[in-house]
Design a protein around this motif. Structure first.
Motif, short mmCIF file in Angstrom:
data_model
loop_
_atom_site.label_atom_id
_atom_site.label_comp_id
_atom_site.label_asym_id
_atom_site.label_seq_id
_atom_site.Cartn_x
_atom_site.Cartn_y
_atom_site.Cartn_z
N ASN A 119 0.83 -1.21 0.00
CA ASN A 119 0.00 0.00 0.00
C ASN A 119 0.86 1.25 0.00
O ASN A 119 1.81 1.36 0.78
N VAL A 120 0.52 2.18 -0.86
CA VAL A 120 1.26 3.43 -0.96
C VAL A 120 0.29 4.59 -0.70
O VAL A 120 -0.75 4.68 -1.34
N VAL A 122 -1.10 8.51 -0.56
CA VAL A 122 -1.08 9.65 -1.49
C VAL A 122 0.18 10.49 -1.30
O VAL A 122 0.85 10.87 -2.25
N VAL A 125 3.47 9.62 -2.87
CA VAL A 125 3.62 9.90 -4.29
C VAL A 125 3.99 11.37 -4.49
O VAL A 125 4.75 11.72 -5.38
N LEU A 152 -2.38 1.85 -5.00
CA LEU A 152 -2.72 3.26 -4.81
C LEU A 152 -4.23 3.40 -4.84
O LEU A 152 -4.91 2.62 -5.50
N ALA A 156 -5.53 9.00 -5.18
CA ALA A 156 -4.11 9.28 -5.39
C ALA A 156 -3.79 9.50 -6.87
O ALA A 156 -2.85 10.21 -7.21
N PRO A 164 2.57 12.81 -9.83
CA PRO A 164 2.08 11.45 -9.67
C PRO A 164 2.03 10.68 -10.99
O PRO A 164 2.39 9.50 -11.03
#
Ligand code: C2E
Ligand code: MG
Ligand code: MG
Ligand code: MG
Length: 280
Positions: A119-120, A122, A125, A152, A156, A164
């Motif tokens: 999991n990344v 917001v 980024v 994402l 995001a 991004p």
């Protein structure tokens, strides 16, 4: 007792141990050091091919082993970490640790490719050099880029011009997979997603939870999932369903043609050692 006001704000009242009251503030003030002190751990949850039942990958899910409050789920601190910026440091640790673990699994089982899905947030980024971090971590761990998937959220990437978008393209060129997490809860612009270098949609758990049951005889969600899976496939995307809790849901998703499932029906999120046992 914990009190949640429904907006993600909560407090824990503990008159006995007033010095350790778990408030947003007390957690926030220790988040930064917690990364350095190594208080975070990762659990992994299998991503299972619905047609064959094979484990194709695992999602890394972070937990905080708090010295006073015990094990805390991400719902308790990810929002805080995003607010105070410590998510950048925490996110980098999560990426490094999950790639290190995935590379170890890969060395142990060279014939069984296992994707690790991370999991990344917001802010990672926007506020960090995500692309450089990912490149460095893949280099250090030796994990093949195809075995890393980044999750994402729609928010995001929606309307993501500039930074991004550049990051997504650079990661894609590196060979890293991009998945859209909790798909269907935001703007859900599938046409837009299909123009991004995205390879997978992770359908939000609420869809599967809305499948036909005794209480819900009209399966609108099932029809929506069927249409979404069909459209996603035509656009060249694969689909993972979250929150698969029973065999009936798994069977319906398989018939609909959904590619992968994740949920308690297969396994709860578990420690790395349990994943190793599962693979053996
Ligand atoms: P997510 O990425 O959508 O992860 C799936 C969540 O659903 C996990 O909650 C998982 O434990 C839960 N889940 C899995 N199977 C089932 C099921 O069958 N039924 C139900 N009801 N729930 C299921 P968890 O671990 O509490 O994580 C919550 C969220 O926290 C994640 O949602 C993700 O958005 C965020 N998160 C977790 N780890 C990280 C991280 O390292 N970085 C960032 N930025 N966010 C993270
Ligand atoms: Mg996720
Ligand atoms: Mg998700
Ligand atoms: Mg979700």
């Amino acid at each position: 007792w914990a009190k949640d006001d429904g907006k993600g704000r909560w407090t824990l009242f503990d008159p006995e141990r007033n010095e350790h009251r778990m408030t947003r503030q007390s957690l926030s003030s220790t988040l930064r050091q917690a990364v350095e002190r190594g208080e975070f751990v990762l659990d992994y949850q299998p991503l299972v091919a619905l047609d064959t039942g094979e484990v194709r990958g695992v999602e890394a899910l972070v937990r905080w082993e708090h010295p006073h409050f015990g094990r805390l789920g991400p719902g308790r601190f990810i929002g805080l970490a995003e607010e105070d910026g410590s998510i950048v440091q925490l996110g980098r640790w999560v990426l490094a640790e999950s790639c290190r673990q995935a590379a170890a699994w890969q060395r142990e089982r060279p014939d069984t490719p296992l994707v690790v899905s991370v999991n990344v947030a917001v802010r990672q980024v926007w506020d960090s050099d995500l692309v450089a971090d990912v490149a460095a971590i893949l280099h250090e761990t030796g994990l093949p880029p195809q075995l890393l998937q980044l999750e994402l959220t729609e928010s995001a990437v929606m309307g993501s011009a500039g930074r991004p978008l550049q990051a997504l393209h650079a990661l894609h060129e590196m060979g890293v997979r991009i998945a859209i997490d909790d798909f269907g809860t935001g703007y859900s612009n599938l046409a837009y997603m299909s123009r991004l270098p995205v390879s997978t949609l992770k359908l939000d758990g609420s869809f599967v939870q809305g499948f036909r049951s005794a209480e819900h005889p009209n399966p609108a969600d099932e029809t929506i999932v069927e249409a979404l899976v069909d459209l996603a496939h035509r656009l060249g995307l694969t689909v993972t369903a979250e929150c698969v809790e029973n065999a009936e849901q798994a069977e319906r998703l398989r018939r609909i043609g959904c590619d992968t499932g994740q949920g308690w029906h297969y396994s709860r999120p578990v420690a790395a050692a349990s994943i190793s046992r599962l693979l053996d």
